[in-house]
Design an enzyme around this catalytic site. Sequence first.
Site, PDB file in Angstrom:
ATOM      1  N   GLN A 177       0.840  -1.198   0.000  1.00 58.02           N
ATOM      2  CA  GLN A 177       0.000   0.000   0.000  1.00 58.02           C
ATOM      3  C   GLN A 177       0.881   1.256   0.000  1.00 58.02           C
ATOM      4  O   GLN A 177       2.083   1.187   0.267  1.00 58.02           O
ATOM      5  CB  GLN A 177      -0.921  -0.051   1.229  1.00 58.02           C
ATOM      6  N   ILE A 179       1.956   3.739   1.671  1.00 56.96           N
ATOM      7  CA  ILE A 179       2.933   4.220   2.660  1.00 56.96           C
ATOM      8  C   ILE A 179       3.886   3.137   3.147  1.00 56.96           C
ATOM      9  O   ILE A 179       4.676   3.370   4.056  1.00 56.96           O
ATOM     10  CB  ILE A 179       2.226   4.869   3.866  1.00 56.96           C
ATOM     11  N   LYS A 180       3.833   1.963   2.511  1.00 53.20           N
ATOM     12  CA  LYS A 180       4.729   0.897   2.934  1.00 53.20           C
ATOM     13  C   LYS A 180       6.144   1.117   2.380  1.00 53.20           C
ATOM     14  O   LYS A 180       6.377   1.978   1.533  1.00 53.20           O
ATOM     15  CB  LYS A 180       4.188  -0.454   2.480  1.00 53.20           C
ATOM     16  N   ILE A 181       7.092   0.321   2.861  1.00 52.32           N
ATOM     17  CA  ILE A 181       8.503   0.475   2.486  1.00 52.32           C
ATOM     18  C   ILE A 181       8.679   0.373   0.970  1.00 52.32           C
ATOM     19  O   ILE A 181       9.423   1.138   0.369  1.00 52.32           O
ATOM     20  CB  ILE A 181       9.364  -0.561   3.242  1.00 52.32           C
ATOM     21  N   ILE A 182       8.016  -0.589   0.359  1.00 53.66           N
ATOM     22  CA  ILE A 182       7.892  -0.661  -1.107  1.00 53.66           C
ATOM     23  C   ILE A 182       6.404  -0.540  -1.403  1.00 53.66           C
ATOM     24  O   ILE A 182       5.598  -1.302  -0.870  1.00 53.66           O
ATOM     25  CB  ILE A 182       8.444  -1.987  -1.664  1.00 53.66           C
TER      26      ILE A 182
END
Length: 368
Positions: A177, A179-182
Amino acid sequence: MIPNYKVQVPQESIDLIVEVLKSGWIGGDGPKVKEFETKIAEIVGNKNILALNSGTSALQLALRIAGVSGGEVVSTPMTCFATNAAIAQEGADIVWTDIDPETGNIDPYDIAKRVTKRTRAIMIVHWGGFPCDLDLINKIAKVFNIPVIEDAAQALGSEYKGKPIGIHSDYVAFSTQAIKIINTADGGLLATKRRKDWETAKRLRWYGIDRDKRIDGPTFWHYPIKETGSKMQMTDILAALGLGQLPYLDDILKHRRKIAKIYDKAIDNNKNLKRQKVIEGAKPNYWIYTVITQGNKHRLELYEKLKSIGVRAEEAHRRNDLYPVFKKYKKEELPGVARFDESEIIVPVGQWVTEEKADQIAQVLANF
């Protein structure tokens, strides 16, 4: 105000998206999706990877294949609402389980107490990318012959006992999603231990259709569809967004771990605060950095202190068992959940946090 979450879109992602838009294949299960799956498989060391339209879809597929409908799923209330919503959507009853208030993660010993003849799966969550005690949890699951589903929405890049999260349990669901790291704007990944489960999930993510068994006719084609699924595929546009970020993953993880060490040192010298505990053998990705205060009043005071230096501190999640939608499930005494829920607060640790700013945050944490 420096945030805890920030969308990252490098030029490489933009270039790849333009390439996809010009290619004529912008929908699901195209060449970019397959490339994204292959590269994630290399990162987590598991060839059984499927790219999906959300992390929630990954959870739902895992729950469906595990056959939880009509049974119970042991789960933690300290998580994003999506974790337990997926269980309810699949027609299972949620059995609330306590957590370790030092780690924020489900308590393996409490899991063993909650298992009944109706238990169909154990749902665990790696809070903030901090791995749970996977050896003990899977040992308990083996005793009762039930599968483990890891909600690893926040844990891409984390490791447990030298191996990446994504290979330890029956099912592992990642989120990509925004705002995740990837990120893939919105999306998710499902990793399975068994190839047979991967094959089932692959069919179910596209209505139940096995695209490899297409039967062509003179005017139409058809498939031998034997079960109904949903439309859960990731598109090539979104896969391209993720592919452009993957070359930066190692640097992202190094930066977050470096900033976390600065905060660790500050908190370790302050008797008024604690940091989220890292269990033996775990290597978090530090998707978030959790500070444990002495309670809600103390938490609000820390929030104000950090706000005064332009830093956003906030609660990551609220305990799910208090939501009205879950009122039909049995209320449990969960002292670990209560303590953690009223005391956790997160501070920025992403790649947009400079070491200079981290030192300033650390000074507040050391002296609070």
